[in-house]
Design a protein around this motif. Structure first.
Motif, PDB file in Angstrom:
ATOM      1  N   THR A 184       7.069  -1.518   9.816  1.00  0.00           N
ATOM      2  CA  THR A 184       7.222  -0.605   8.682  1.00  0.00           C
ATOM      3  C   THR A 184       5.900  -0.537   7.921  1.00  0.00           C
ATOM      4  N   PHE A 185       5.766   0.530   7.147  1.00  0.00           N
ATOM      5  CA  PHE A 185       4.603   0.726   6.288  1.00  0.00           C
ATOM      6  C   PHE A 185       5.070   0.708   4.838  1.00  0.00           C
ATOM      7  N   THR A 186       4.331   0.009   3.992  1.00  0.00           N
ATOM      8  CA  THR A 186       4.627  -0.019   2.567  1.00  0.00           C
ATOM      9  C   THR A 186       3.374   0.372   1.801  1.00  0.00           C
ATOM     10  N   PRO A 187       3.396   1.527   1.123  1.00  0.00           N
ATOM     11  CA  PRO A 187       2.217   1.938   0.342  1.00  0.00           C
ATOM     12  C   PRO A 187       1.951   0.983  -0.811  1.00  0.00           C
ATOM     13  N   VAL A 188       0.710   1.009  -1.306  1.00  0.00           N
ATOM     14  CA  VAL A 188       0.328   0.156  -2.432  1.00  0.00           C
ATOM     15  C   VAL A 188       1.224   0.426  -3.633  1.00  0.00           C
ATOM     16  N   ASP A 189       1.656   1.667  -3.799  1.00  0.00           N
ATOM     17  CA  ASP A 189       2.647   2.007  -4.820  1.00  0.00           C
ATOM     18  C   ASP A 189       4.009   2.040  -4.130  1.00  0.00           C
ATOM     19  N   PRO A 190       4.829   0.984  -4.276  1.00  0.00           N
ATOM     20  CA  PRO A 190       6.091   0.900  -3.541  1.00  0.00           C
ATOM     21  C   PRO A 190       7.086   2.000  -3.901  1.00  0.00           C
ATOM     22  N   LYS A 191       6.828   2.756  -4.967  1.00  0.00           N
ATOM     23  CA  LYS A 191       7.721   3.859  -5.332  1.00  0.00           C
ATOM     24  C   LYS A 191       7.489   5.085  -4.457  1.00  0.00           C
ATOM     25  N   LYS A 192       6.355   5.134  -3.769  1.00  0.00           N
ATOM     26  CA  LYS A 192       6.053   6.272  -2.903  1.00  0.00           C
ATOM     27  C   LYS A 192       6.923   6.190  -1.654  1.00  0.00           C
ATOM     28  N   GLU A 193       7.476   7.306  -1.258  1.00  0.00           N
ATOM     29  CA  GLU A 193       8.390   7.327  -0.111  1.00  0.00           C
ATOM     30  C   GLU A 193       7.734   7.805   1.167  1.00  0.00           C
TER      31      GLU A 193
ATOM     32  N   ILE B 199       4.015   8.269   3.637  1.00  0.00           N
ATOM     33  CA  ILE B 199       2.738   7.639   3.953  1.00  0.00           C
ATOM     34  C   ILE B 199       1.671   8.724   4.023  1.00  0.00           C
ATOM     35  N   ARG B 200       0.578   8.490   3.307  1.00  0.00           N
ATOM     36  CA  ARG B 200      -0.521   9.447   3.275  1.00  0.00           C
ATOM     37  C   ARG B 200      -1.786   8.821   3.864  1.00  0.00           C
ATOM     38  N   GLU B 201      -2.649   9.688   4.396  1.00  0.00           N
ATOM     39  CA  GLU B 201      -3.913   9.242   4.956  1.00  0.00           C
ATOM     40  C   GLU B 201      -4.774   8.569   3.893  1.00  0.00           C
ATOM     41  N   SER B 202      -5.567   7.624   4.341  1.00  0.00           N
ATOM     42  CA  SER B 202      -6.593   6.976   3.504  1.00  0.00           C
ATOM     43  C   SER B 202      -6.045   6.335   2.238  1.00  0.00           C
ATOM     44  N   THR B 203      -4.812   5.848   2.290  1.00  0.00           N
ATOM     45  CA  THR B 203      -4.247   5.124   1.155  1.00  0.00           C
ATOM     46  C   THR B 203      -3.888   3.709   1.600  1.00  0.00           C
ATOM     47  N   ASP B 204      -4.068   2.752   0.717  1.00  0.00           N
ATOM     48  CA  ASP B 204      -3.784   1.351   1.041  1.00  0.00           C
ATOM     49  C   ASP B 204      -2.311   1.160   1.361  1.00  0.00           C
ATOM     50  N   LEU B 205      -2.052   0.388   2.416  1.00  0.00           N
ATOM     51  CA  LEU B 205      -0.666   0.059   2.755  1.00  0.00           C
ATOM     52  C   LEU B 205      -0.590  -1.261   3.490  1.00  0.00           C
ATOM     53  N   ASN B 206       0.564  -1.903   3.353  1.00  0.00           N
ATOM     54  CA  ASN B 206       0.893  -3.081   4.159  1.00  0.00           C
ATOM     55  C   ASN B 206       1.575  -2.605   5.426  1.00  0.00           C
ATOM     56  N   ILE B 207       1.264  -3.280   6.519  1.00  0.00           N
ATOM     57  CA  ILE B 207       1.933  -3.020   7.791  1.00  0.00           C
ATOM     58  C   ILE B 207       2.672  -4.306   8.144  1.00  0.00           C
ATOM     59  N   VAL B 208       3.976  -4.200   8.408  1.00  0.00           N
ATOM     60  CA  VAL B 208       4.807  -5.394   8.591  1.00  0.00           C
ATOM     61  C   VAL B 208       5.696  -5.232   9.818  1.00  0.00           C
TER      62      VAL B 208
ATOM     63  N   GLY C  69       0.108 -12.380   6.604  1.00  0.00           N
ATOM     64  CA  GLY C  69      -0.407 -11.943   5.312  1.00  0.00           C
ATOM     65  C   GLY C  69       0.661 -11.977   4.230  1.00  0.00           C
ATOM     66  N   ILE C  70       0.311 -11.388   3.091  1.00  0.00           N
ATOM     67  CA  ILE C  70       1.203 -11.327   1.932  1.00  0.00           C
ATOM     68  C   ILE C  70       1.515  -9.870   1.649  1.00  0.00           C
ATOM     69  N   SER C  71       2.781  -9.560   1.488  1.00  0.00           N
ATOM     70  CA  SER C  71       3.195  -8.190   1.198  1.00  0.00           C
ATOM     71  C   SER C  71       3.089  -7.916  -0.298  1.00  0.00           C
ATOM     72  N   GLY C  72       2.566  -6.728  -0.633  1.00  0.00           N
ATOM     73  CA  GLY C  72       2.477  -6.320  -2.031  1.00  0.00           C
ATOM     74  C   GLY C  72       1.416  -7.071  -2.796  1.00  0.00           C
ATOM     75  N   ASN C  73       1.599  -7.170  -4.125  1.00  0.00           N
ATOM     76  CA  ASN C  73       0.699  -7.898  -5.009  1.00  0.00           C
ATOM     77  C   ASN C  73      -0.760  -7.471  -4.842  1.00  0.00           C
ATOM     78  N   PRO C  74      -1.067  -6.161  -4.973  1.00  0.00           N
ATOM     79  CA  PRO C  74      -2.441  -5.703  -4.763  1.00  0.00           C
ATOM     80  C   PRO C  74      -3.415  -6.330  -5.753  1.00  0.00           C
ATOM     81  N   GLY C  75      -4.538  -6.795  -5.231  1.00  0.00           N
ATOM     82  CA  GLY C  75      -5.556  -7.412  -6.056  1.00  0.00           C
ATOM     83  C   GLY C  75      -6.516  -8.215  -5.204  1.00  0.00           C
ATOM     84  N   PRO C  76      -7.416  -8.962  -5.836  1.00  0.00           N
ATOM     85  CA  PRO C  76      -8.437  -9.692  -5.083  1.00  0.00           C
ATOM     86  C   PRO C  76      -7.876 -10.732  -4.115  1.00  0.00           C
TER      87      PRO C  76
END
Length: 196
Positions: A80-89, A91-100, A128-135
């Protein structure tokens, strides 16, 4: 007159904001990729179309790394793909996402894709770690970008505005045991997405 001007301004701003969104990503059937929906990633590399899975590529049994399945008839593992903004339903090009990867494995790991250094290579592993975007999670974010008529996977996280990050293609490197593991590569491979 001022109400009319206000409506025109709102329309112009709405149109401009809509134009700024990156293009949608589509599966092989022409359907929009959706967050949380299971897919197979089908890499098209050197004439081979082999799905992705998790496998041992190191001298120890765990963690498992992201590799191409051994046989063309193997569907690999759904993911599955999870965008950096989990409210987004979508998937768009060139946007950060988790792949799980969706399935459980013999290793006690998250199955979230992560870039990790191993024996001088930057390889894609599944702990890896899902979500929690940051350093702290920079290595867990990937992007899908258009590549000819298909797509490619890239590592170019933008989840941390003050962090320095590299932008590299994800390709295939041969491991010591012969596995075709995903890693940073000068040569990207084309991928397609198939609904699981």
């Amino acid at each position: 007159m001022s109400i009319m001007l206000l409506l025109v301004m709102i329309s112009i701003i709405s149109f401009a904001l809509a134009q700024q969104q990156p293009d949608l990503v589509f599966d092989m059937d022409g359907n929009i990729l959706r967050a949380g929906t299971e897919y197979y990633i089908l890499p098209i590399y050197e004439g081979m179309g082999v799905s992705l899975t998790l496998a041992m590529t190191r001298n120890e049994s765990c963690p498992l790394d992201v590799v191409q399945a051994n046989l063309e008839v193997d569907n690999g593992l759904p993911l599955t793909f999870t965008p950096v903004d989990p409210k987004k339903e979508v998937i768009r090009e060139s946007t950060d996402l988790n792949i799980v990867f969706s399935n459980s494995t013999m290793c006690n790991q998250s199955n979230v894709w992560m870039l990790e250094e191993y024996e001088g290579q930057m390889i894609v592993t599944g702990h890896g770690i899902s979500g929690n975007p940051g350093p702290e999670t920079m290595n867990n974010w990937f992007k899908i970008e258009k590549y000819d008529n298909d797509y490619k996977l890239v590592f170019c996280p933008t989840v941390c505005y003050f962090c320095k990050s590299v932008c590299e293609h994800i390709g295939v490197k041969i491991a010591e045991n012969g596995s075709r593991r995903l890693a940073i590569s000068d040569q990207p491979f084309k991928v397609k997405f198939v609904t699981a």
